[in-house]
Design a protein around this motif. Sequence first.
Motif, short mmCIF file in Angstrom:
data_model
loop_
_atom_site.label_atom_id
_atom_site.label_comp_id
_atom_site.label_asym_id
_atom_site.label_seq_id
_atom_site.Cartn_x
_atom_site.Cartn_y
_atom_site.Cartn_z
N ARG A 18 0.82 -1.22 0.00
CA ARG A 18 0.00 0.00 0.00
C ARG A 18 0.85 1.27 0.00
O ARG A 18 0.43 2.30 -0.45
CB ARG A 18 -0.91 0.01 1.22
CG ARG A 18 -1.95 -1.07 1.21
CD ARG A 18 -2.89 -0.92 2.41
NE ARG A 18 -3.86 -1.98 2.45
CZ ARG A 18 -5.06 -1.91 1.86
NH1 ARG A 18 -5.40 -0.83 1.20
NH2 ARG A 18 -5.89 -2.92 1.93
N GLU A 19 2.04 1.19 0.51
CA GLU A 19 2.92 2.36 0.65
C GLU A 19 3.75 2.58 -0.62
O GLU A 19 4.08 1.64 -1.32
CB GLU A 19 3.86 2.19 1.84
CG GLU A 19 3.16 1.97 3.16
CD GLU A 19 2.30 3.13 3.57
OE1 GLU A 19 2.74 4.29 3.40
OE2 GLU A 19 1.18 2.89 4.06
N GLY A 20 4.11 3.84 -0.85
CA GLY A 20 5.04 4.17 -1.93
C GLY A 20 4.41 4.53 -3.26
O GLY A 20 5.12 4.84 -4.21
N TRP A 21 3.10 4.48 -3.37
CA TRP A 21 2.43 4.86 -4.61
C TRP A 21 2.32 6.38 -4.67
O TRP A 21 1.98 7.02 -3.69
CB TRP A 21 1.04 4.24 -4.70
CG TRP A 21 1.09 2.75 -4.86
CD1 TRP A 21 0.96 1.82 -3.86
CD2 TRP A 21 1.28 2.02 -6.06
NE1 TRP A 21 1.07 0.56 -4.38
CE2 TRP A 21 1.26 0.64 -5.74
CE3 TRP A 21 1.47 2.37 -7.40
CZ2 TRP A 21 1.41 -0.36 -6.69
CZ3 TRP A 21 1.63 1.38 -8.34
CH2 TRP A 21 1.60 0.03 -7.99
N HIS A 22 2.60 6.96 -5.84
CA HIS A 22 2.54 8.41 -6.03
C HIS A 22 1.76 8.74 -7.29
O HIS A 22 1.76 7.97 -8.25
CB HIS A 22 3.95 9.00 -6.18
CG HIS A 22 4.82 8.75 -4.99
ND1 HIS A 22 4.77 9.51 -3.86
CD2 HIS A 22 5.75 7.79 -4.78
CE1 HIS A 22 5.65 9.04 -2.98
NE2 HIS A 22 6.25 8.01 -3.51
N LYS A 23 1.12 9.89 -7.27
CA LYS A 23 0.46 10.42 -8.46
C LYS A 23 1.38 11.48 -9.03
O LYS A 23 1.32 12.64 -8.64
CB LYS A 23 -0.89 11.03 -8.09
CG LYS A 23 -1.89 10.01 -7.58
CD LYS A 23 -3.19 10.67 -7.21
CE LYS A 23 -4.12 9.65 -6.61
NZ LYS A 23 -5.36 10.24 -6.12
N PRO A 24 2.25 11.10 -9.97
CA PRO A 24 3.22 12.06 -10.49
C PRO A 24 2.59 13.18 -11.30
O PRO A 24 3.21 14.20 -11.51
CB PRO A 24 4.16 11.22 -11.34
CG PRO A 24 3.42 9.97 -11.63
CD PRO A 24 2.40 9.78 -10.54
N TRP A 25 1.40 12.98 -11.74
CA TRP A 25 0.69 14.02 -12.47
C TRP A 25 -0.80 13.76 -12.24
O TRP A 25 -1.21 12.65 -11.95
CB TRP A 25 1.01 13.97 -13.97
CG TRP A 25 0.83 12.61 -14.54
CD1 TRP A 25 -0.32 12.07 -15.05
CD2 TRP A 25 1.81 11.57 -14.61
NE1 TRP A 25 -0.11 10.78 -15.44
CE2 TRP A 25 1.19 10.44 -15.18
CE3 TRP A 25 3.14 11.48 -14.26
CZ2 TRP A 25 1.86 9.24 -15.40
CZ3 TRP A 25 3.81 10.29 -14.47
CH2 TRP A 25 3.17 9.20 -15.04
N SER A 26 -1.58 14.76 -12.33
CA SER A 26 -3.01 14.62 -12.13
C SER A 26 -3.71 15.67 -12.96
O SER A 26 -3.23 16.78 -13.11
CB SER A 26 -3.35 14.80 -10.65
OG SER A 26 -4.72 14.56 -10.43
N GLY A 27 -4.83 15.29 -13.47
CA GLY A 27 -5.57 16.21 -14.33
C GLY A 27 -6.87 16.62 -13.69
O GLY A 27 -7.09 16.43 -12.50
N THR A 28 -7.75 17.13 -14.51
CA THR A 28 -9.07 17.57 -14.05
C THR A 28 -10.10 16.49 -14.34
O THR A 28 -11.23 16.78 -14.70
CB THR A 28 -9.45 18.88 -14.74
OG1 THR A 28 -9.42 18.66 -16.16
CG2 THR A 28 -8.52 20.00 -14.36
N ASN A 29 -9.70 15.25 -14.18
CA ASN A 29 -10.57 14.13 -14.54
C ASN A 29 -11.31 13.53 -13.34
O ASN A 29 -11.68 12.37 -13.36
CB ASN A 29 -9.76 13.05 -15.25
CG ASN A 29 -8.57 12.60 -14.43
OD1 ASN A 29 -8.38 13.04 -13.30
ND2 ASN A 29 -7.77 11.71 -14.98
N GLY A 30 -11.47 14.27 -12.28
CA GLY A 30 -12.24 13.81 -11.14
C GLY A 30 -11.50 12.83 -10.25
O GLY A 30 -12.11 12.02 -9.58
#
Length: 81
Positions: A18-30
Amino acid sequence: MESMRPVHTGMPASELGREGWHKPWSGTNGGSCVEAKRLEDGSVAFRQSTDPEGPALVYTRHEVLTFLEGVKQGQADFLLG
């Protein structure tokens, strides 16, 4: 902690911990975006943020590096049509 089983594409992302996951980019997709995790051997796993138990795509460090270099050079622009 990572699974003792061999890491491979298609395995449940939950088996990578569960640890170590990242969202390196994110958009306006909810909130639906790709999450990435660097694994102990240097490879990188990707999963869909809305399905954290679903399948992971696993790439070697070299594959990710080659892809990112290509993106920076415009070689993936065709994906945007």
